[in-house]
Write an enzyme that holds these catalytic residues in place. Structure first.
Site, PDB file in Angstrom:
ATOM      1  N   GLY A 284      36.653  36.533  34.890  1.00  0.00           N
ATOM      2  CA  GLY A 284      36.976  37.264  33.696  1.00  0.00           C
ATOM      3  C   GLY A 284      37.778  36.136  32.873  1.00  0.00           C
TER       4      GLY A 284
ATOM      5  N   GLY B  63      31.954  35.197  38.128  1.00  0.00           N
ATOM      6  CA  GLY B  63      31.416  36.343  39.054  1.00  0.00           C
ATOM      7  C   GLY B  63      30.108  35.948  39.899  1.00  0.00           C
TER       8      GLY B  63
END
Ligand code: AMP
Length: 396
Positions: free
Chosen positions: A377, A354
Site C-alpha cells: 500500500g 501486492g
C-alpha cells in the site's frame, strides 16, 4: 544531510521502527522472515558504529490491548539467531518496563519492545504516546516502508521529538532510491505495466503515471472495462459497467499526452474460473456469453514483451491474468520474463504493490529484476503521487 551512513552512533541508543509484521502459524513459528532479514543491515550498522538498538514494531491487528497471539515475544528467538546475538525483550513498549530496559542497555546490545499496537494510541498517532516512545532513544530511525503511508505515533508523529536525530534505515533508503529513480528520473523509454482486477482501484496511479510514462500497458481484469467501453463484447469477463466513461477518458487523455497506451488484443477465455475450465483464444472485443477472459493470449504476450524489452525503465504493478491458477499464469510469467530480459540489457525494473510481487516470487524471478518493493500500500500511494507521512517526517 544526515544519513545512516554518516551518523555517529557511538554510545547512542537508536530507536528503530522496523516492520516485523511477519506471518506466524498456529505454533507461533515464523513462516516468512523476509521482513526481519530486511532490517538486519540497519541494525548491524548501528551496532558496528558503537550504538545500542531498540526495536519497535507492530504485529497483526490486535483489537483491545495485549493478546498473546500478537506478542512480539514469539519472534525474539529467531531475531537472536539471525543477528547471532542475544536479544532482550521488554513486556511493554512504553512506561517503566520499557524505560528501565532501555536505560540498562549497553552499546552492542539489542532490545525488542512489545507490540506497539497493544496501545490504541499508536494507530491514532497520539502525541503523548509518541513522546513516551521517544524517551527510550537518542536517535530515531524509520525503517518500516510498509507503514510509511500511515501517520502513526511510531512512524511519523515521533519525529518531532528528534528534530536533529532522525534518519531513514536501509530498507527505507533502498525503497526511496528505487521508486524516486522510476518516478522522478526515469531513463526512457519508460513503460508501466498495470494489471489486477479493477480499473477503479488503479485510477489514481494510472492518472499520475500518464504524465511520466512513454508506454502504458494495461492488462488483467481491467482490460474488459476498456473493451466494453470501445464497443466490444466481453461475455462474463470482469467488467465495471459504471466505469465505461472513465475508461474512455483514460484513452483520450493518453492520446492527448502522447502516451502509447496498449491494451491486449487477444486473450485466453475460459468457461469457468478454475484450473479445470475449458479454454480458447479469442479477440478481447468478441468474447461469447458464458466465457470470461482470464489471461493474455500468446500473441498479446509477444506484443507486450516487445515493448517491455525496448524499455529502459519499467514499473510493474498487478498481474495480467489470474496467476493464482496455473492455467492462467502464463501471461504474467511472460511479462515477468520480458522484464528480466530488459533488466539484463540494462533497464531498471521495479516490481511493486501486492500481487505482482507474489507473482514474481511464484515464478522464481525476484532476484533477476532491479528491485522488488516490500511496500504494498505504501508503494502504491507513493506512485499515486501522495505524500507519505513516514517519509515527510524525515525529509520535511
Ligand atoms: P489487484 O489487487 O487489483 O492488483 O488485483 C489482483 C488480482 O487480479 C489477482 O488476484 C488476479 O487473479 C486478478 N486478475 C487478474 N486478471 C484477471 C482477470 N482477467 N479476471 C479476473 N481477475 C483477474
Amino acid at each position: 544531510m544526515q544519513t545512516i551512513d554518516n551518523y555517529n552512533f557511538g554510545n547512542k541508543k537508536a530507536l528503530i521502527r522496523v516492520d516485523f509484521n511477519v506471518p506466524l502459524n498456529e505454533k507461533f513459528e515464523i513462516t516468512d522472515d523476509t521482513r526481519m532479514r530486511a532490517a538486519l543491515p540497519t541494525i548491524r550498522k548501528v551496532l558496528a558504529g558503537g550504538g545500542a538498538v531498540i526495536l519497535m514494531s507492530h504485529l497483526g491487528r490486535p483489537k483491545n490491548g495485549p493478546e498473546d497471539k500478537f506478542s512480539l515475544r514469539h519472534i525474539c528467538q529467531h531475531l537472536s539467531e539471525l543477528l547471532n546475538l542475544p536479544v532482550k525483550f521488554a513486556e511493554d513498549c512504553v512506561g517503566t518496563v520499557a524505560e528501565q530496559a532501555a536505560a540498562a542497555l549497553k552499546p552492542g546490545e539489542v532490545l525488542l519492545l512489545e507490540n506497539l499496537r497493544f496501545h490504541k494510541e499508536e494507530e491514532k498517532g497520539d502525541e503523548n504516546f509518541a513522546r513516551q516512545l521517544s524517551v527510550l532513544g537518542d536517535v530515531w530511525i524509520n525503517d518500516a516502508f510498509g507503514t510509511a503511508h500511515r501517520a502513526h505515533a511510531s512512524t511519523a508523529v515521533i519525529a518531532k521529538f528528534f528534530p536533529n536525530d532522525k534518519l531513514f534505515g536501509y530498507v527505507m533508503q533502498g525503497e526511496l532510491t528505487s521508486v524516486d529513480k522510476v518516478m522522478h528520473a526515469p531513463e526512457r523509454p519508460f513503460t508501466a505495466i498495470m494489471g489486477g482486477s479493477k480499473v477503479s482501484s488503479k485510477i489514481d496511479i494510472i492518472m499520475n503515471l500518464m504524465d511520466k510514462v512513454d508506454n502504458l500497458i494495461l492488462g488483467g481484469g481491467m482490460t474488459y472495462t476498456f473493451k466494453k467501453a470501445l464497443g466490444g463484447k466481453v461475455g462474463n469477463s470482469i467488467c465495471e459497467e459504471d466505469k465505461l466513461d472513465l475508461a474512455l477518458d483514460i484513452l483520450r487523455i493518453a492520446k492527448e499526452k502522447g502516451v502509447n497506451l496498449i491494451l491486449g488484443n487477444e486473450v485466453v477465455i475460459a468457461d469457468a474460473f478454475s484450473q479445470d475450465a475449458n479454454t480458447r483464444i479469442a479477440s478481447a472485443m468478441d468474447i461469447p456469453d458464458g466465457w470470461e477472459g482470464l489471461d493474455i493470449a500468446p500473441s498479446t504476450r509477444e506484443d507486450f514483451a516487445r515493448v517491455i524489452e525496448n524499455s529502459k525503465t519499467i514499473l510493474w504493478n498487478g498481474p495480467v491474468g489470474v496467476f493464482e491458477i496455473p492455467k492462467f499464469a502464463e501471461g504474467s510469467k511472460a511479462v515477468a520474463e520480458a522484464i528480466v530480459r530488459a533488466t539484463e540489457k540494462g533497464a531498471f525494473s521495479l516490481i511493486g504493490g501486492g500481487d505482482s510481487v507474489a507473482a514474481i516470487n511464484q515464478f522464481g524471478l525476484a532476484d533477476k529484476v532491479s528491485y522488488v518493493s516490500t511496500g504494498g500500500g505504501a508503494l502504491l500511494e507513493y506512485i499515486e503521487g501522495k505524500e507519505l507521512p513516514g517519509i515527510t517526517a524525515i525529509r520535511g
